[in-house]
Motif scaffolding. Sequence first.
Motif, mmCIF file in Angstrom:
data_model
loop_
_atom_site.group_PDB
_atom_site.id
_atom_site.type_symbol
_atom_site.label_atom_id
_atom_site.label_comp_id
_atom_site.label_asym_id
_atom_site.label_seq_id
_atom_site.Cartn_x
_atom_site.Cartn_y
_atom_site.Cartn_z
ATOM 1 N N LYS A 1 -20.563 -19.669 -35.174
ATOM 2 C CA LYS A 1 -21.325 -20.860 -35.195
ATOM 3 C C LYS A 1 -22.645 -20.607 -35.074
ATOM 4 C CE LYS A 1 -18.435 -23.714 -31.562
ATOM 5 N NZ LYS A 1 -18.576 -24.246 -30.460
ATOM 6 N N ALA A 2 -23.327 -19.453 -34.508
ATOM 7 C CA ALA A 2 -24.740 -19.302 -34.639
ATOM 8 C C ALA A 2 -24.982 -18.908 -36.287
ATOM 9 C CB ALA A 2 -24.928 -17.794 -33.776
ATOM 10 N N LEU A 3 -24.155 -18.364 -36.733
ATOM 11 C CA LEU A 3 -24.268 -17.962 -38.567
ATOM 12 C C LEU A 3 -24.520 -19.374 -39.187
ATOM 13 C CD1 LEU A 3 -24.682 -15.703 -40.468
ATOM 14 C CD2 LEU A 3 -22.191 -15.811 -40.570
ATOM 15 N N ALA A 4 -23.797 -20.133 -39.014
ATOM 16 C CA ALA A 4 -23.630 -21.458 -39.520
ATOM 17 C C ALA A 4 -25.154 -22.038 -39.602
ATOM 18 C CB ALA A 4 -22.568 -22.405 -39.178
ATOM 19 N N ILE A 5 -25.660 -22.248 -38.435
ATOM 20 C CA ILE A 5 -26.892 -22.626 -38.085
ATOM 21 C C ILE A 5 -27.994 -21.841 -38.644
ATOM 22 C CG2 ILE A 5 -28.562 -23.333 -36.296
ATOM 23 C CD1 ILE A 5 -26.492 -23.754 -34.513
ATOM 24 N N GLU A 6 -27.903 -20.657 -38.701
ATOM 25 C CA GLU A 6 -28.970 -19.783 -39.114
ATOM 26 C C GLU A 6 -29.201 -19.811 -40.880
ATOM 27 O OE1 GLU A 6 -28.709 -16.777 -35.479
ATOM 28 O OE2 GLU A 6 -27.568 -16.304 -37.407
ATOM 29 N N LEU A 7 -27.824 -19.790 -41.212
ATOM 30 C CA LEU A 7 -27.691 -19.943 -42.747
ATOM 31 C C LEU A 7 -28.362 -21.483 -43.244
ATOM 32 C CD1 LEU A 7 -24.144 -18.584 -43.366
ATOM 33 C CD2 LEU A 7 -26.302 -17.615 -44.405
ATOM 34 N N GLU A 8 -28.284 -22.433 -42.538
ATOM 35 C CA GLU A 8 -28.425 -23.549 -42.915
ATOM 36 C C GLU A 8 -30.273 -23.793 -42.537
ATOM 37 O OE1 GLU A 8 -28.388 -27.519 -44.262
ATOM 38 O OE2 GLU A 8 -26.780 -26.282 -44.031
ATOM 39 N N GLN A 9 -30.450 -23.415 -41.330
ATOM 40 C CA GLN A 9 -31.817 -23.736 -41.167
ATOM 41 C C GLN A 9 -32.845 -22.711 -41.559
ATOM 42 O OE1 GLN A 9 -32.813 -26.396 -39.609
ATOM 43 N NE2 GLN A 9 -30.630 -27.143 -39.671
ATOM 44 N N LEU A 10 -32.580 -21.350 -41.548
ATOM 45 C CA LEU A 10 -33.299 -20.350 -41.692
ATOM 46 C C LEU A 10 -33.274 -19.494 -43.030
ATOM 47 C CD1 LEU A 10 -32.828 -18.316 -38.156
ATOM 48 C CD2 LEU A 10 -34.650 -20.110 -39.117
ATOM 49 N N GLY A 11 -32.182 -19.930 -43.776
ATOM 50 C CA GLY A 11 -31.831 -19.221 -45.164
ATOM 51 C C GLY A 11 -31.072 -18.190 -44.840
ATOM 52 N N PRO A 12 -30.516 -17.531 -46.214
ATOM 53 C CA PRO A 12 -29.366 -16.491 -46.136
ATOM 54 C C PRO A 12 -30.070 -15.258 -46.072
ATOM 55 C CG PRO A 12 -29.839 -17.597 -48.436
ATOM 56 C CD PRO A 12 -30.607 -18.284 -47.465
#
Length: 205
Positions: free
Chosen positions: A135-146
């Motif tokens: 769940k954390a990863l999904a948000i980070e990818l979306e909001q902060l970039g890969p």
Amino acid sequence: DKALEHFQKTLAIYLKQLGPEHPHVATTYNNIGSVHDKKGEYDHALEYHQKALAIYLKQLGPEHPSVAYSYNNIGVVHYYTGEYDKALEHHQKALAIWLKQLGPDHPQVANSYNNIGAVHDEKGEYDHALEYHQKALAIELEQLGPEHPSVARSYNNMAYIYKTKKDLAKAKEYWEKAYAIFSEKLGPNHPNTKSVKARLDALKE
């Protein structure tokens, strides 16, 4: 100790000028608590974080982001002292506030998910832990970039769990992803990069 001295001087000024229940006093209590936390003085850390929480609850109300930060800080202390159920309780309280105040896609929510995942990991509840790190990863990818270091941190957390679950192929995959980001963004000599490199090297043995 210099940090502690600085915050205690600040506290003395605030107490004198603003009174014992001002939010600035609470913020300083939190700062003092965090210094004790870093020094491994968990009883002192807890005492100051709880003082901060009491002021925030009274002055700002139960759903203010500052209350969530205090719950989070208290959760972290309980995590370090091995009181995982208490840690979980406080991280979930923080999460509930952040979800309401910041929305489901905020990086702070991701941070909360990572903290909850870490507690489940320590309790040996690996599937729950993975669920929260994902769940954390999904948000980070979306909001902060890969390529953000927070994304790498989540990959690293997941790799640890896969290794514990004896899924070494998955562990390797996620550590390689973490290593690529850390080495690019933080450089080859950063402790995070070195740590992940050592994990990858150990898998090859």
